[in-house]
Design a protein around this motif. Structure first.
Motif, short mmCIF file in Angstrom:
data_model
loop_
_atom_site.label_atom_id
_atom_site.label_comp_id
_atom_site.label_asym_id
_atom_site.label_seq_id
_atom_site.Cartn_x
_atom_site.Cartn_y
_atom_site.Cartn_z
N UNK A 36 0.81 -1.23 0.00
CA UNK A 36 0.00 0.00 0.00
C UNK A 36 0.85 1.28 0.00
N UNK A 37 1.94 1.27 0.75
CA UNK A 37 2.80 2.45 0.78
C UNK A 37 3.44 2.69 -0.58
N UNK A 38 3.82 1.62 -1.27
CA UNK A 38 4.41 1.76 -2.60
C UNK A 38 3.41 2.38 -3.57
N UNK A 39 2.12 2.01 -3.46
CA UNK A 39 1.10 2.63 -4.32
C UNK A 39 1.07 4.14 -4.10
N UNK A 40 1.16 4.56 -2.83
CA UNK A 40 1.15 6.00 -2.52
C UNK A 40 2.35 6.70 -3.14
N UNK A 41 3.53 6.06 -3.02
CA UNK A 41 4.74 6.66 -3.58
C UNK A 41 4.67 6.72 -5.09
N UNK A 42 4.22 5.62 -5.71
CA UNK A 42 4.09 5.60 -7.17
C UNK A 42 3.11 6.66 -7.64
N UNK A 43 2.04 6.81 -6.89
CA UNK A 43 1.04 7.83 -7.23
C UNK A 43 1.65 9.22 -7.20
N UNK A 44 2.43 9.50 -6.15
CA UNK A 44 3.03 10.82 -6.01
C UNK A 44 4.14 11.06 -7.03
N UNK A 48 0.76 11.57 -10.81
CA UNK A 48 0.06 12.81 -10.59
C UNK A 48 -0.88 12.77 -9.39
N UNK A 49 -0.66 11.82 -8.47
CA UNK A 49 -1.45 11.75 -7.25
C UNK A 49 -2.69 10.91 -7.32
N UNK A 50 -2.97 10.26 -8.45
CA UNK A 50 -4.21 9.51 -8.60
C UNK A 50 -3.92 8.09 -9.11
N UNK A 51 -4.21 7.09 -8.28
CA UNK A 51 -4.10 5.68 -8.67
C UNK A 51 -5.48 5.06 -8.53
#
Length: 65
Positions: A36-44, A48-51
């Motif tokens: 889950x944390x990797x999804x947040x980092x990838x999103x940022x 562009x902040x949206x996954x």
């Protein structure tokens, strides 16, 4: 060849995406686990902040990177 790639919440998550792209280009049977944390980092860092929330949406999102 079959490969399991794990992407954790480290800031190097973008390297995991790059690695996945290279493996797929070589025809590797690739399976990816993303925390889950990797999804947040990838999103940022890449999205562009949206996954997307669902599995199919995330699969498509990763394929576009």
């Amino acid at each position: 060849m079959r490969v399991l790639l794990g992407i954790s919440g480290a800031s190097g998550a973008v390297y995991g995406v790059r690695c996945a792209g290279l493996l797929l280009a070589q025809g590797v049977d690739l399976h990816v686990l993303v925390t889950p944390t990797a999804w947040e980092i990838l999103s940022a860092e890449l999205g562009g902040g949206e996954v997307p929330g669902g599995l199919d949406g995330r699969r498509e999102w990763l394929a576009r990177l």
